[in-house]
Each structure stands twice: as structure tokens, then as C-alpha cells.
Design an enzyme around this catalytic site. Structure first.
Site, PDB file in Angstrom:
ATOM      1  N   GLU A   1       0.837  -1.114   0.077  1.00 26.13           N
ATOM      2  CA  GLU A   1       0.059  -0.048  -0.083  1.00 26.13           C
ATOM      3  C   GLU A   1       0.757   1.305  -0.014  1.00 26.13           C
ATOM      4  O   GLU A   1       1.681   1.312   0.735  1.00 26.13           O
ATOM      5  CB  GLU A   1      -0.862  -0.038   1.145  1.00 26.13           C
ATOM      6  CG  GLU A   1      -1.971  -1.323   1.027  1.00 26.13           C
ATOM      7  CD  GLU A   1      -2.458  -1.545   2.489  1.00 26.13           C
ATOM      8  OE1 GLU A   1      -2.193  -0.938   3.605  1.00 26.13           O
ATOM      9  OE2 GLU A   1      -2.544  -2.518   2.531  1.00 26.13           O
TER      10      GLU A   1
ATOM     11  N   ALA B   1      -5.463  -4.567   0.986  1.00 27.93           N
ATOM     12  CA  ALA B   1      -5.906  -5.919   1.145  1.00 27.93           C
ATOM     13  C   ALA B   1      -4.538  -6.634   1.779  1.00 27.93           C
ATOM     14  O   ALA B   1      -4.162  -7.236   0.802  1.00 27.93           O
ATOM     15  CB  ALA B   1      -6.479  -6.322  -0.003  1.00 27.93           C
ATOM     16  N   GLU B   2      -4.287  -6.789   2.962  1.00 23.94           N
ATOM     17  CA  GLU B   2      -3.239  -7.444   3.269  1.00 23.94           C
ATOM     18  C   GLU B   2      -3.212  -8.779   2.952  1.00 23.94           C
ATOM     19  O   GLU B   2      -2.106  -9.550   2.464  1.00 23.94           O
ATOM     20  CB  GLU B   2      -2.862  -7.094   4.859  1.00 23.94           C
ATOM     21  CG  GLU B   2      -2.452  -5.786   5.185  1.00 23.94           C
ATOM     22  CD  GLU B   2      -3.528  -4.833   5.087  1.00 23.94           C
ATOM     23  OE1 GLU B   2      -4.848  -5.121   5.173  1.00 23.94           O
ATOM     24  OE2 GLU B   2      -3.406  -3.469   5.052  1.00 23.94           O
TER      25      GLU B   2
ATOM     26  N   PHE C   1       1.797  -1.098   8.396  1.00 26.17           N
ATOM     27  CA  PHE C   1       1.972  -1.094   9.901  1.00 26.17           C
ATOM     28  C   PHE C   1       1.903  -2.477  10.621  1.00 26.17           C
ATOM     29  O   PHE C   1       1.177  -3.314  10.038  1.00 26.17           O
ATOM     30  CB  PHE C   1       1.263   0.022  10.590  1.00 26.17           C
ATOM     31  CG  PHE C   1       1.331   1.313  10.349  1.00 26.17           C
ATOM     32  CD1 PHE C   1       2.292   1.913  11.220  1.00 26.17           C
ATOM     33  CD2 PHE C   1       0.758   1.969   9.303  1.00 26.17           C
ATOM     34  CE1 PHE C   1       2.451   3.378  10.967  1.00 26.17           C
ATOM     35  CE2 PHE C   1       0.958   3.443   8.940  1.00 26.17           C
ATOM     36  CZ  PHE C   1       1.765   4.064   9.673  1.00 26.17           C
ATOM     37  N   ASP C   2       2.549  -2.817  11.594  1.00 28.57           N
ATOM     38  CA  ASP C   2       2.546  -4.267  12.219  1.00 28.57           C
ATOM     39  C   ASP C   2       1.172  -4.730  12.321  1.00 28.57           C
ATOM     40  O   ASP C   2       0.851  -5.840  12.130  1.00 28.57           O
ATOM     41  CB  ASP C   2       3.613  -4.464  13.251  1.00 28.57           C
ATOM     42  CG  ASP C   2       3.738  -2.813  14.108  1.00 28.57           C
ATOM     43  OD1 ASP C   2       2.335  -2.280  13.860  1.00 28.57           O
ATOM     44  OD2 ASP C   2       4.400  -2.856  15.010  1.00 28.57           O
ATOM     45  N   GLY C   3       0.283  -3.942  12.815  1.00 26.77           N
ATOM     46  CA  GLY C   3      -0.913  -4.182  13.316  1.00 26.77           C
ATOM     47  C   GLY C   3      -1.990  -4.491  12.106  1.00 26.77           C
ATOM     48  O   GLY C   3      -2.772  -5.424  12.369  1.00 26.77           O
TER      49      GLY C   3
ATOM     50  N   TYR D   1      -2.367  -8.642  11.082  1.00 29.02           N
ATOM     51  CA  TYR D   1      -3.217  -9.656  11.353  1.00 29.02           C
ATOM     52  C   TYR D   1      -4.184 -10.431  10.274  1.00 29.02           C
ATOM     53  O   TYR D   1      -4.281 -11.567  10.220  1.00 29.02           O
ATOM     54  CB  TYR D   1      -4.042  -9.025  12.486  1.00 29.02           C
ATOM     55  CG  TYR D   1      -3.131  -8.815  13.819  1.00 29.02           C
ATOM     56  CD1 TYR D   1      -2.709  -9.910  14.470  1.00 29.02           C
ATOM     57  CD2 TYR D   1      -3.082  -7.477  14.327  1.00 29.02           C
ATOM     58  CE1 TYR D   1      -1.974  -9.607  15.782  1.00 29.02           C
ATOM     59  CE2 TYR D   1      -2.328  -7.320  15.579  1.00 29.02           C
ATOM     60  CZ  TYR D   1      -1.962  -8.399  16.104  1.00 29.02           C
ATOM     61  OH  TYR D   1      -1.160  -8.101  17.361  1.00 29.02           O
ATOM     62  N   PRO D   2      -4.796  -9.277   9.363  1.00 30.97           N
ATOM     63  CA  PRO D   2      -5.599  -9.662   8.417  1.00 30.97           C
ATOM     64  C   PRO D   2      -4.769 -10.838   7.328  1.00 30.97           C
ATOM     65  O   PRO D   2      -5.251 -11.533   6.617  1.00 30.97           O
ATOM     66  CB  PRO D   2      -5.907  -8.633   7.527  1.00 30.97           C
ATOM     67  CG  PRO D   2      -5.886  -7.394   8.548  1.00 30.97           C
ATOM     68  CD  PRO D   2      -4.808  -7.897   9.436  1.00 30.97           C
TER      69      PRO D   2
ATOM     70  N   HIS E   1      -1.401   0.511  14.923  1.00 31.16           N
ATOM     71  CA  HIS E   1      -0.138   1.098  14.117  1.00 31.16           C
ATOM     72  C   HIS E   1       1.259   0.851  14.946  1.00 31.16           C
ATOM     73  O   HIS E   1       2.176   1.189  14.805  1.00 31.16           O
ATOM     74  CB  HIS E   1      -0.275   2.515  13.899  1.00 31.16           C
ATOM     75  CG  HIS E   1      -1.536   2.851  12.816  1.00 31.16           C
ATOM     76  ND1 HIS E   1      -2.791   2.760  13.218  1.00 31.16           N
ATOM     77  CD2 HIS E   1      -1.270   3.541  11.801  1.00 31.16           C
ATOM     78  CE1 HIS E   1      -3.356   3.008  12.093  1.00 31.16           C
ATOM     79  NE2 HIS E   1      -2.445   3.532  11.204  1.00 31.16           N
TER      80      HIS E   1
END
Length: 347
Positions: free
Chosen positions: A46, A76-77, A100-102, A105-106, A146
Site C-alpha cells: 500500500e 488488502a493485506e 504497519f505491524d498491526g 493480522y488480516p 499502528h
């Protein structure tokens, strides 16, 4: 100075290969060189293309290497990592970014169930040369999702390698090395260190000839070993300087690779100092500090003078920016950890 004088100077002293740059610049340069050296390397994520990433790590790379090799993706990770797996199966070397690290999760299903397993599932016939860059950890007072510390989660997954640089020199060399690996590497960049500058010797990773996958002693000491990675290495070096004012000689060991961990280097350092404190931003329970403590116990049990101490984040969701100073191990908490270990008395 004339060109002939420059040529003569270089011939006498060798080419100048050390430059002062930020970690952001070091990572950008490493990616630029990877793209130049490997025509199969692709960078995407992104805002990675025209914008150059929210932290400008990929700044200018699309203009230099083209839209076919450095490009933007939808938000769309799971799709980014699924596409990475497909590209690797087709012979490319993807270097995706999760902004970002958060946001990782997806994408966990693709990382754990596809990326990490494909080489094993194919009995070694289908390597996964993917370097997943993840701006990681806290320290920039960002909103929820984030700032996270996912190293224990990633390190627990068989098939993944995990690495985190602590300064610009390490960032440059570790990223270039990771991008040549046949296995998937999770490259956790401490975003609070992106703008810190330091010397980068582009000619040599380790003049002493150490392994690129080994831990590294950043400060020699005699009384205690601080074990850390990422942004916590710089904090531990600060603590070591303060402790020295009280006559406490602290060694600082940068693990660098969190999977696999350099157990031999841990043993060498702690056998010398006979005491250890592990420092990390992630929560305490089931954190990577527990694995490090076990490795130290296994390798140094007969020489330890005190139980291994851990100074970590707390067992709560990563807090909002205004509470970061309370959550991330600060200098006082690390000094108290050192004090507890030094004052330990056997019953």
C-alpha cells in the site's frame, strides 16, 4: 580537487565505503541495490509506488526501476501476501510491505498456512524467497493497530525466519542478506529508529568476519548481559552508559535474528558475565524473552549467579500513543531489572 587527485587518493586508501545515513535511507539504498542486482525482485504494498511508502522507505524506486517492479496494491493485506506466494511459486523474489505491524493480522492466514509451509509441503521443490517488510514496534505515538510487537507470534511459526535491525548499518546489510534467502523472512523494522542516523559501511557487514545470522556484541561488559533487539538495543546502550557511572560494566548483545536465535553467542556472553536481563517491547507472558531465558539457562546453568530477568511491555493490548512511555521499557525499569539481578542472593 581534480579527478586525477581523487583517483590517486582512492588508489592509496581504497574507495570510501562508509556513509552517514538514517535507517530509512539505508533501507531505501538496500532495496535499490537489490532491484538492480536481481531482475526477479519485486517491491509492492500500500502506497509503496508513487508515494514511496508512508515512511518513504521505497521513495524514488518506482521512478528508477519502473511500475512493473515497484507498485501499489489495494488495501488488502491478505491479498498482498497471497500474491507474494503466487509470485514466488512463479520464480519471482517478492519484497512486500505491510504498512504497519498491526495490519499484518488480516494476512496471518496467508503467512502461516501458505508462505511458511509451501517449501515443506512441496518437499523442498518450491522455495519461498519472500522478504516481508513490517514497520514494527512502538515509539512514534501512533493510533491503535499502528504499533505492535509480533516477533513471538512470527517466531513460533515453523518455516519463517525473523530478523530485526537496530541501526542503519544493520538495516542495510540484514535487508540485503534477507532478500537473498530461499525461505520466507519476516523483516521487522523498528519504526521509531527510521530517522536515527549512523555510519553505514556498504562494503562490509562485519569486519570481524562474524556470521550474518549471528547475534552481535554492541558493547563489551563484565558484570551483566543485556539482551535486546530492534529499538531496545539503543535504549540498552544508554542504560549501559548510565550503569557504568556506578561502576557496573554492562555488556549489550543485539540478537538481530529472532528466528533462529544465536544460542551460541548467548552462551558465550552470559558465561562471561554470569548474569542476564532480556529487554523487549512485547508483552511478558509467552514473549520471546522466555525463549531467550530458556536458552541461557540451558547453556549457562552451571555458571549463572542469578535467575534471568525480563523487562518487557505489559500483558495488555498495545496502548494508545499517550501511554507508550508507560508501556515500553524505559531506562528506569531496565536499571531496576539490572539491580534485581545484581542483588539476588541464593536462599
Amino acid at each position: 580537487m581534480s579527478n586525477s587527485m581523487l583517483t590517486t587518493e582512492a588508489a592509496v586508501n581504497g574507495p570510501v565505503t562508509t556513509t552517514v545515513m538514517s535507517m530509512q535511507q539505508a533501507l531505501n539504498r538496500a532495496l535499490d541495490e537489490v532491484l538492480a542486482e536481481n531482475p526477479k525482485a519485486l517491491i509492492f504494498g500500500e502506497d509503496c509506488g508513487r508515494l514511496g511508502g508512508v515512511f518513504r522507505i521505497t521513495d524514488g524506486l518506482q521512478a528508477k526501476h519502473g511500475e512493473q517492479r515497484v507498485f501499489d496494491t489495494p488495501l488488502a493485506e491478505s491479498g498482498i501476501l497471497g500474491m507474494s506466494v503466487g509470485l514466488a511459486m512463479a520464480g519471482f523474489h517478492p519484497i512486500p510491505e505491510v504498512q504497519f505491524d498491526g495490519f499484518a493480522y488480516p494476512a496471518i492466514n496467508q503467512i502461516v498456512c501458505q508462505m511458511a509451509r509451501m517449501n515443506y509441503r512441496s518437499r523442498g521443490t518450491m522455495p519461498m524467497p519472500i522478504t516481508l517488510r513490517v514497520p514494527s514496534f512502538g515509539g512514534i505515538r501512533a493510533p491503535e493497530h499502528h504499533g505492535e510487537s509480533l516477533e513471538a507470534l512470527f517466531a513460533h511459526v515453523p518455516g519463517l525466519k525473523v530478523v530485526s535491525p537496530s541501526n542503519p548499518h544493520e538495516a542495510y546489510h540484514l535487508l540485503k542478506y534477507a532478500a537473498t534467502r530461499p525461505d520466507p523472512v519476516i523483516f521487522m523494522e523498528p519504526k521509531s529508529r527510521y530517522w536515527q542516523k549512523g555510519e553505514v559501511d556498504t562494503a562490509s557487514h562485519d569486519p570481524a568476519g562474524g556470521s550474518p545470522t549471528g547475534a552481535k556484541v554492541m558493547r563489551e561488559g563484565r558484570h551483566l548481559t543485556l539482551v535486546a533487539w530492534g529499538a531496545m538495543v539503543a535504549r540498552c546502550l544508554q542504560v549501559a552508559e548510565l550503569a557504568a557511572e556506578d561502576g557496573i560494566d554492562v555488556e549489550v548483545l543485539d540478537l538481530r535474528w529472532l528466528k533462529p536465535i544465536d544460542a551460541a553467542a548467548l552462551a558465550v556472553s552470559v558465561r562471561k558475565t554470569r548474569r542476564a536481563v532480556v529487554v523487549h517491547e512485547a508483552p511478558l507472558t509467552s514473549g520471546l524473552g522466555a525463549e531467550v531465558a530458556q536458552l541461557i539457562t540451558q547453556g549457562c546453568f552451571d555458571t549463572l549467579k542469578a535467575p534471568v530477568e525480563r523487562v518487557t511491555g505489559f500483558d495488555v493490548p498495545y496502548p494508545s500513543g499517550d501511554l507508550e512511555d508507560e508501556y515500553i521499557p524505559n531506562i528506569d525499569r531496565i536499571l531496576f531489572g539490572i539491580q534485581r539481578v545484581l542483588e539476588y542472593k541464593r536462599g
